[in-house]
Design an enzyme around this catalytic site. Structure first.
Site, mmCIF file in Angstrom:
data_model
loop_
_atom_site.group_PDB
_atom_site.id
_atom_site.type_symbol
_atom_site.label_atom_id
_atom_site.label_comp_id
_atom_site.label_asym_id
_atom_site.label_seq_id
_atom_site.Cartn_x
_atom_site.Cartn_y
_atom_site.Cartn_z
ATOM 1 N N ASP A 40 0.866 -1.178 0.000
ATOM 2 C CA ASP A 40 0.000 0.000 0.000
ATOM 3 C C ASP A 40 0.910 1.238 0.000
ATOM 4 O OD1 ASP A 40 -2.149 1.674 0.001
ATOM 5 O OD2 ASP A 40 -3.178 0.740 1.672
HETATM 6 C C1 BGC Z 1 -5.084 3.091 0.159
HETATM 7 C C2 BGC Z 1 -5.263 2.024 -0.892
HETATM 8 C C3 BGC Z 1 -5.128 2.610 -2.275
HETATM 9 C C4 BGC Z 1 -3.800 3.312 -2.377
HETATM 10 C C5 BGC Z 1 -3.537 3.899 -3.735
HETATM 11 C C6 BGC Z 1 -3.875 3.934 -0.076
HETATM 12 O O1 BGC Z 1 -3.847 5.032 0.762
HETATM 13 O O2 BGC Z 1 -5.012 2.486 1.425
HETATM 14 O O3 BGC Z 1 -6.496 1.395 -0.729
HETATM 15 O O4 BGC Z 1 -5.277 1.613 -3.230
HETATM 16 O O5 BGC Z 1 -3.762 4.345 -1.419
HETATM 17 O O6 BGC Z 1 -4.323 4.994 -3.985
#
Ligand code: BGC
Length: 756
Positions: A284
């Site tokens: 993530d």
């Molecule tokens: C979130 C994810 C997301 C990623 C990319 C993160 O802050 O937890 O769910 O896919 O950002 O945008």
């Protein structure tokens, strides 16, 4: 099956295996050849995923993206919107980097693209796998038409924690339903062939257990037994591997005191060794560098930890890019591990067809023709109507007749940007209708819809600002009393009040935890004032989580939970409010009576002193609130009613290799057509570990005309009776079971059976 059919089925399977083996051999050869030309730096470059574009979903942004692409230091990019923007960067990769390796372009296409479907939590309320699969299919068509070939979805985190704002992004509390939904979404996104330019690679997230943060605070610690993981939280993630998901995303939280991104047990022993996942794992957003805050070491140490654990791609942190060479020289990582991660990413690009044609998802003609089409919007509208959950409808206030005067009030009645819901990053909100516009359209020439905002989201300006981020600010500068009085005066002239209230869309989603789940102060005061008019009130409750609604249930005649219904939400709400479609959504999360009951979920274990209801000394309960929920899992009313015949079981025992069928006949006993979700629960009465009081194991969504009956037959197969024992083996233990069937988890009929 006849012998001939058996042989031809065998041949089909064998040919499939040969075909995929030869595809794999071709792919392996291609990648061997490519990797033989790659420098170590270029291999590490493939593991790097910077962010670019205007869509911000984390706390830092990437620098010098173009320079890095030219140097072969980028494997992919995400959250960049538009074919021409994406093409410009793909051309740099293909034409200006040494080996011309194409980039993979990802995005958070979470519940649709420009045609936005209801938030995933709402979608789960449909219990309609066909609809969910189709929503993902349409999302894939639109996203790939706009240059995206990889989505960070499905989000399958089981959640019993409504304080956590990201309940909105998942499918609620149930592992069985969550697994079915995970599969349907992957099928919708990936189709049968990833190289098809209308399908995209999915990414199962957030692996793992992100939905169980302590105290509901986002990113917080998770700590649970392995039995609970395997039996209750892991099933949807496993379903993703079984369905052939192309990638997984690690979660921010710790598991067994080790952050998921650096947790080898999780990413390698469970995901790859036990479940056979063979795609790639991305972190993530900045999850590698966040391990420094977790106290796991400096950037070099945590980057090596992540790679060795089984993480292949580094989102935004640039820990791999900046430190893996050094770690290799110090013997902290091996070339083989870097090669393996690089290979997995190249394989994904190969499967997506990017080596055949790096521009295969960059067709401007498709972008013009296939996005936000009438057909997609009609499907989004239809599906949205299935997500609404009717919690209460005294005196059949709903459906409203298209006549007289309707007062539409509330802070969510006249906002466009709040309709699609959180995580709709590709939305084009300017094109969506407000509820006011849709209601005026739906009643044109028949009824008069009059509008007053009545109140802001809440009295606290700062809270409203934080809950309406991303340009969704909408605070009315007027005095609260002036606004309220205006709404009350308007209501007095009308026959019925429709109150569009609840949470604005960014009050759920990432970084949107709440400690209190009741309706916000200014809205509650407005409802109290409106109630004094004596007019019937229909509360349309917008929310991205299970909320606490005791006062509303006691005081208002009608409550329809509308969640966030996507780009077509406003029209869909009108379809249901005016009775063109009867509501059919059923809760996929238990609704608590107060925050102190959390976590409250239907598939809990029994205690030694169980007490399902009210206070009795020395039993499991509270002094000040009953144990049971305000509304149970599986609950939802319609404009019609359904009756259930007694259950018929095909026998009262089965062997551990056999099966039984359980049937009920369901009849629409009301005056309009409707859909009912028939739910099958099982209880394992005695086990080597304590077993839940009930577990959803099957369901069927059926449509019935007034007076019509349908017999629903469920197969009780060994898989539905198995669980993970203390050795973490998936076993069926013979003994006594109970089958339950009903329209929600509490209103069920029961029959016993035995497994011999
Ligand atoms: C979130 C994810 C997301 C990623 C990319 C993160 O802050 O937890 O769910 O896919 O950002 O945008």
């Amino acid at each position: 099956m006849t012998f001939k059919r058996f042989i031809s089925a065998l041949l089909v399977v064998a040919c499939g295996l040969v075909a995929s083996a030869s595809n794999d051999a071709k792919m392996d050869k291609f990648i061997d050849n490519l990797m033989s030309k790659m420098t170590l730096q270029e291999k590490i470059g493939q593991l790097n995923l910077p962010v670019t574009g205007d869509i911000v979903t984390g706390t830092s942004v990437s620098g010098d993206v173009v320079g890095r692409i030219e140097k072969g230091q980028v494997g992919g990019l995400f959250n960049l919107k538009g074919v021409s923007n994406i093409r410009a960067l793909q051309e740099i990769a293909v034409k200006r980097s040494r080996l011309g390796i194409p980039l993979i372009f990802g995005m958070d296409v979470i519940h649709g693209y420009e045609t936005v479907f209801p938030i995933p939590f709402a979608l789960s309320m449909t219990w309609d796998m066909e609809a969910i699969r189709n929503s993902a299919r349409i999302a894939a068509v639109e996203a790939t038409a706009d240059g995206i070939c990889w989505t960070f979805s499905p989000m399958v985190d089981i959640c019993r924690e409504p304080r956590w704002g990201r309940m909105s992004e998942g499918s609620g509390e149930d592992p069985y339903l969550g697994s079915e939904i995970c599969r349907a979404m992957i099928e919708g996104y990936q189709g049968k062939n990833l190289a098809d330019p209308t399908t995209m690679m999915s990414c199962v997230k957030h692996f793992a257990l992100y939905g169980a943060p302590e105290a509901g605070r986002d990113y917080n610690t998770v700590d649970m037994s392995h039995l609970r993981m395997f039996n209750e939280y892991f099933p949807p993630y496993k379903a993703g591997a079984d369905a052939g998901a192309g990638s997984y995303m690690t979660s921010f939280n710790t598991i067994d005191y080790i952050p998921a991104t650096g947790n080898r047990w999780l990413l390698t022993e469970v995901l790859r060794d036990k479940w056979g996942f063979d795609g790639f794992v991305v972190t993530d957003y900045t999850a590698i560098s966040e391990m420094i805050n977790h106290g796991m070491g400096d950037l070099q140490t945590v980057s090596a930890l992540a790679l060795n654990a089984g993480t292949d791609m580094d989102m935004v942190a640039e820990g791999f890019l900046g430190t893996l060479e050094q770690s290799l020289s110090e013997g902290k990582v091996t070339v083989a591990t870097i090669d393996q991660a690089c290979r997995r990413i190249l394989e994904a690009k190969y499967k997506l067809g990017l080596f055949d044609d790096p521009y295969r998802y960059l067709d401007t003609k498709r972008a013009k023709k296939e996005i936000y089409t009438d057909a997609h919007r009609a499907e989004a509208r239809r599906i949205a109507t299935e997500t609404f959950v009717l919690l209460k409808n005294d005196n059949n206030v709903l459906p409203l007749k298209r006549e007289g005067k309707i007062a539409l009030v509330g802070p969510l009645a006249n906002t466009r940007a709040n309709m699609p819901g959180t995580w709709s990053v590709a939305a084009a909100s300017d094109r969506y209708s407000t509820l006011l516009e849709a209601m005026q359209r739906a009643t044109a020439g028949k009824a008069e819809v009059m509008y007053a905002k009545g109140c802001n989201v809440c009295y606290d300006e700062e809270l409203e600002k934080n809950a309406t981020m991303f340009g969704r600010e909408m605070r009315d500068p007027r005095d609260a009393t002036v606004m309220r009085d205006e709404a009350v005066r308007l209501a007095q002239q009308c026959d019925v009040i429709v109150a569009a209230m609840g949470e604005p869309s960014e009050m759920s989603g990432e970084s949107s935890s709440r400690s209190q789940l009741t309706i916000l102060d200014a809205q509650k005061d407005l409802l109290e004032a409106l109630k004094k008019t004596g007019k019937p009130i229909v509360l349309l409750n917008f929310s991205g989580r299970a909320t606490v609604m005791n006062w509303e249930v006691e005081n208002l005649s009608t409550i329809l939970n509308v969640w966030f219904g996507g780009s077509e939400a406003a029209d869909a709400i009108c379809d249901v409010v005016f009775g063109d479609v009867a509501p059919s959504g059923k809760l996929t999360a238990t609704m608590p009576r107060n925050e102190g009951q959390i976590p409250l979920y239907y598939n809990h274990l029994n205690t030694g002193r169980p007490n399902p209801k009210w206070f009795t000394k020395f039993t499991t309960n509270y002094l000040d609130v009953p144990n049971d929920p305000l509304f149970p899992f599986g609950y939802g009313l319609s404009y019609t009613t359904f009756s259930y015949s007694p259950i018929t079981l095909s026998g009262n025992s089965m062997t551990s290799y056999g099966s039984l069928t359980a049937s009920v006949t369901v009849t629409n006993t009301g005056n309009c057509a409707g859909a009912e979700v028939v739910q099958l629960y099982i209880r394992d009465m005695v086990g080597s570990i304590a077993r839940p009081v009930q577990e959803l194991k099957d369901f069927a969504r059926i449509n019935l005309q007034p007076g019509e009956s349908q017999t629903v037959t469920f197969n009780i197969t060994p898989d539905k009776l198995k669980f993970y024992n203390t050795q973490l083996d998936f076993v069926l233990e013979p003994g006594d079971f109970e089958v339950m069937i009903g329209g929600d988890s509490q209103h069920v009929q029961r029959l016993p059976f035995t497994v011999k």
